[in-house]
Scaffold this motif. Sequence first.
Motif, short mmCIF file in Angstrom:
data_model
loop_
_atom_site.label_atom_id
_atom_site.label_comp_id
_atom_site.label_asym_id
_atom_site.label_seq_id
_atom_site.Cartn_x
_atom_site.Cartn_y
_atom_site.Cartn_z
N TRP A 14 0.87 -1.18 0.00
CA TRP A 14 0.00 0.00 0.00
C TRP A 14 0.90 1.22 0.00
CZ3 TRP A 14 -1.92 2.42 5.05
CH2 TRP A 14 -2.78 3.49 4.81
N VAL A 83 3.73 -1.10 4.00
CA VAL A 83 3.35 0.29 3.74
C VAL A 83 4.51 1.04 3.07
CG1 VAL A 83 2.56 2.46 4.79
CG2 VAL A 83 1.83 0.24 5.74
N ASN A 84 4.21 1.62 1.91
CA ASN A 84 5.19 2.44 1.17
C ASN A 84 6.41 1.65 0.70
OD1 ASN A 84 3.62 4.68 1.20
ND2 ASN A 84 4.81 5.81 2.70
N VAL A 102 -2.31 8.54 7.68
CA VAL A 102 -1.98 7.15 7.37
C VAL A 102 -2.17 6.29 8.62
CG1 VAL A 102 -0.12 5.57 6.70
CG2 VAL A 102 -0.42 7.74 5.48
N TYR A 114 0.01 -3.96 9.60
CA TYR A 114 0.78 -3.07 8.74
C TYR A 114 2.27 -3.08 9.12
CZ TYR A 114 -3.74 -1.23 7.29
OH TYR A 114 -5.03 -1.11 6.80
N VAL A 116 5.61 -0.99 8.51
CA VAL A 116 6.15 0.29 8.05
C VAL A 116 7.66 0.25 8.22
CG1 VAL A 116 6.04 2.79 8.29
CG2 VAL A 116 4.03 1.41 8.88
#
Length: 250
Positions: A14, A83-84, A102, A114, A116
Amino acid sequence: MANNSTIEWTEATWNPTTGCDRVSVGCDNCYALTLAKRLKAMGAEKYQNDGDPRTSGPGFGVTVHPQALSIPFSWRQPRLVSVNSMSDLFHARVPLDFVRQVFAVMAATPQHTYQVLTKRAARLQKVADQLDWPDNVWMGVSVENSEVLDRIDDLRHVPATVRFLSCEPLLGPLDDIDLDGIHWVIAGGESGSGHRPLDPDWVIHLRNACQEARVPFFFKQWGGRTPKAGGRTLEGLIWDEMPVRGLATA
């Protein structure tokens, strides 16, 4: 967004932000920078903002995408989300208010977990107390060699349920690594035409350090011309250890 990620330690990606700038030797052969250039040429809307050619490139300028914030709400089944994968959420040019948005999405979708990952550990540590940390957010930093071990010290101050390290590409020994307060370690070699070799001793030492500290260890790849060229076997075994989802760790 990818529903089925090719990254072995996650299930989906995402990207509420895209673009980045190289900050250390681990960025020298950045796959995301190369991919962004290709996506720009293909006309992909999210990759039309160019970055500084000294540190970034075509299609890789840091850009926030508010329209992408709704994506996790559309996923019916729980999933593990990176994420990212095409950016760094804690880049200085990502406004703190957007980072909060976010995090609010992640908190509002507790069925997902998630992951990160950042190289901007100093900013992460600086703003951590200005964010709400839901239990379904795992926070990690990249540690490619001993020159950036200080990123782990910054991560230790972050009140995430799971704090993890991505030692990929692993570019040198991590003999002095301190895993206190760390809950997961990923390691792997670099891939692509300019890949730098991975010394097995570096991986074995890191795996042994994880075993001593009782930290789950995930070995992603040896790397090579392609990501799968060298396989994933370390001393005859596949290492796919992961933290338990939903289990808060002190």
